[in-house]
Design an enzyme around this catalytic site. Structure first.
Site, PDB file in Angstrom:
ATOM      1  N   GLU A 175       0.834  -1.205   0.000  1.00 21.12           N
ATOM      2  CA  GLU A 175       0.000   0.000   0.000  1.00 21.12           C
ATOM      3  C   GLU A 175       0.869   1.256   0.000  1.00 21.12           C
ATOM      4  O   GLU A 175       2.048   1.221   0.335  1.00 21.12           O
ATOM      5  CB  GLU A 175      -0.950   0.021   1.203  1.00 21.12           C
ATOM      6  CG  GLU A 175      -0.364  -0.416   2.531  1.00 21.12           C
ATOM      7  CD  GLU A 175       0.798   0.425   3.031  1.00 21.12           C
ATOM      8  OE1 GLU A 175       0.715   1.674   2.908  1.00 21.12           O
ATOM      9  OE2 GLU A 175       1.776  -0.136   3.537  1.00 21.12           O
ATOM     10  N   GLU A 318       4.461  -0.420   1.484  1.00 17.61           N
ATOM     11  CA  GLU A 318       4.588  -0.613   0.032  1.00 17.61           C
ATOM     12  C   GLU A 318       4.464  -2.074  -0.399  1.00 17.61           C
ATOM     13  O   GLU A 318       4.213  -2.357  -1.554  1.00 17.61           O
ATOM     14  CB  GLU A 318       5.938  -0.089  -0.498  1.00 17.61           C
ATOM     15  CG  GLU A 318       6.228   1.346  -0.224  1.00 17.61           C
ATOM     16  CD  GLU A 318       7.598   1.790  -0.742  1.00 17.61           C
ATOM     17  OE1 GLU A 318       7.913   2.984  -0.596  1.00 17.61           O
ATOM     18  OE2 GLU A 318       8.355   0.942  -1.277  1.00 17.61           O
TER      19      GLU A 318
END
Length: 351
Positions: A175, A318
């Site tokens: 994310e 991430e």
């Protein structure tokens, strides 16, 4: 497109017979019993999820969902919201941490715009699934409507379903969204029953005053909206994020397709709380890659009954930790399928 209820009903308990067969094979390999520890546990979990006792090493994909957050205007992050679209472009150029670790692990990164407050036009490689231009400020009003949250959940479900149809055998969660540790902490407090201060960390590196403000912002949101922990969709709609809802849907869709999900850190953990809140059977389809230093992540792992494979003081997000975890899952499968048994190797076992 299946309804959420249909997806939930499609998720079945994992296959304990396959788990037992995988354990029996591991016990017959040329090593002392249990000597490869968590790698053996991971191989058994993979067999239970997939029903395959001698699987091929799976193709892996990390889905990195990007979205903005209205609550960022409350001073809960050390970075401005402009960083979200800038990092999306960095992902697509291959220059971010997740890209480096994905290349190392031999897995693919797929970047999804589910709610960035920026118009990307036609950017090669970007999966454009924007529900809205960021959530609303959850301190003042619900982050999303229930309809918007359901739409984000379905995007994740559809992406997981499509990946399974492509033959992807391992899905990682990632994310990007400035301010997203705030909704993650709010979700964690609601779903675990812990105090807000106990599960709220410093995110991107806010100072003491900023941390105190962040705790107050979350408490104000919970007092105002009173999200129902028995209704996970209500929780993610009122105090969540679009990328969190998308990841929760990804988990649901993967579980329905019997594809293991390797969780990243705190934000992915919050998404897992939502997915498991919707369908408790999802828990057995999850593999925790690492334990984040972000306060609250251990509370998530405890609530889900998961033990992380790694503890490296990571807090980037991430999908970085997921990449490393996926490499360990693949290693565990190679142990299960490539290592010789005592009989195959002609090695004497102990009396």
């Amino acid at each position: 497109m299946m309804t959420l209820d249909e997806v939930v009903r499609q998720i079945q308990p994992v296959d304990q017979q396959s788990a037992a067969k995988a354990q029996a094979r591991l016990d017959g390999l040329t090593k002392p019993l249990g000597s490869l520890g968590r790698l053996e546990e991971t191989a058994v979990r993979y067999a239970a999820i997939t029903g395959d006792v001698k699987p091929n090493v799976p193709r892996g994909v990390v889905f990195t969902f990007a979205a903005d957050h209205g609550v960022a205007m409350e001073g809960v992050s050390a970075y401005p919201s402009e960083v979200t679209p800038q990092m999306v472009l960095n992902f697509l150029r291959g220059g971010a941490g997740v890209n480096v670790l994905a290349r190392h692990a031999g897995v693919e990164v797929r970047v999804v715009d589910i709610g960035v407050a920026h118009d990307f036009a036609m950017v090669p490689g970007l999966i454009q699934k924007k529900v809205m231009r960021g959530t609303r400020n959850l301190r003042r009003e619900p982050a999303m409507s229930r309809t918007e949250a359901a739409q984000a959940l379905h995007i994740g479900i559809d992406l997981a379903t499509q990946a399974a149809c492509e033959g992807i055998g391992l899905i990682g969660t990632g994310e990007m969204g400035i301010g997203n540790t705030t909704p993650s902490a709010a979700i964690t407090a609601v779903m675990t029953g812990r105090a807000v201060a106990e599960v709220t960390g410093r995110g991107t590196g806010i100072d003491e005053a900023g941390h105190a403000n962040k705790i107050q912002v979350i408490q104000d949101a919970l007092d105002r909206h009173r999200p129902d922990p028995a209704d996970a969709v209500d929780v993610v709609a009122k105090v969540g994020g679009l990328e969190i809802a998308g990841l929760a849907g990804l988990i649901l869709g993967a579980a329905a397709a019997r594809v293991p999900v390797v969780l990243d850190g705190f934000i992915a953990g919050a998404a897992a709380l939502i997915a498991v809140g919707i369908q408790p059977l999802c828990r057995d389809y999850l593999i925790a890659s690492h334990r984040s230093v972000e306060r609250g992540h251990q509370a998530i792992l405890d609530h889900l009954g998961l033990t992380a494979l790694l503890d490296l003081d990571l807090r980037l997000g991430e999908g970085t930790g997921a990449c490393l975890g996926m490499g360990l899952v693949q290693a565990s499968i190679k142990i299960l399928t490539e290592m010789a048994t005592f009989d195959e190797a002609g090695v004497s076992q102990r009396d």
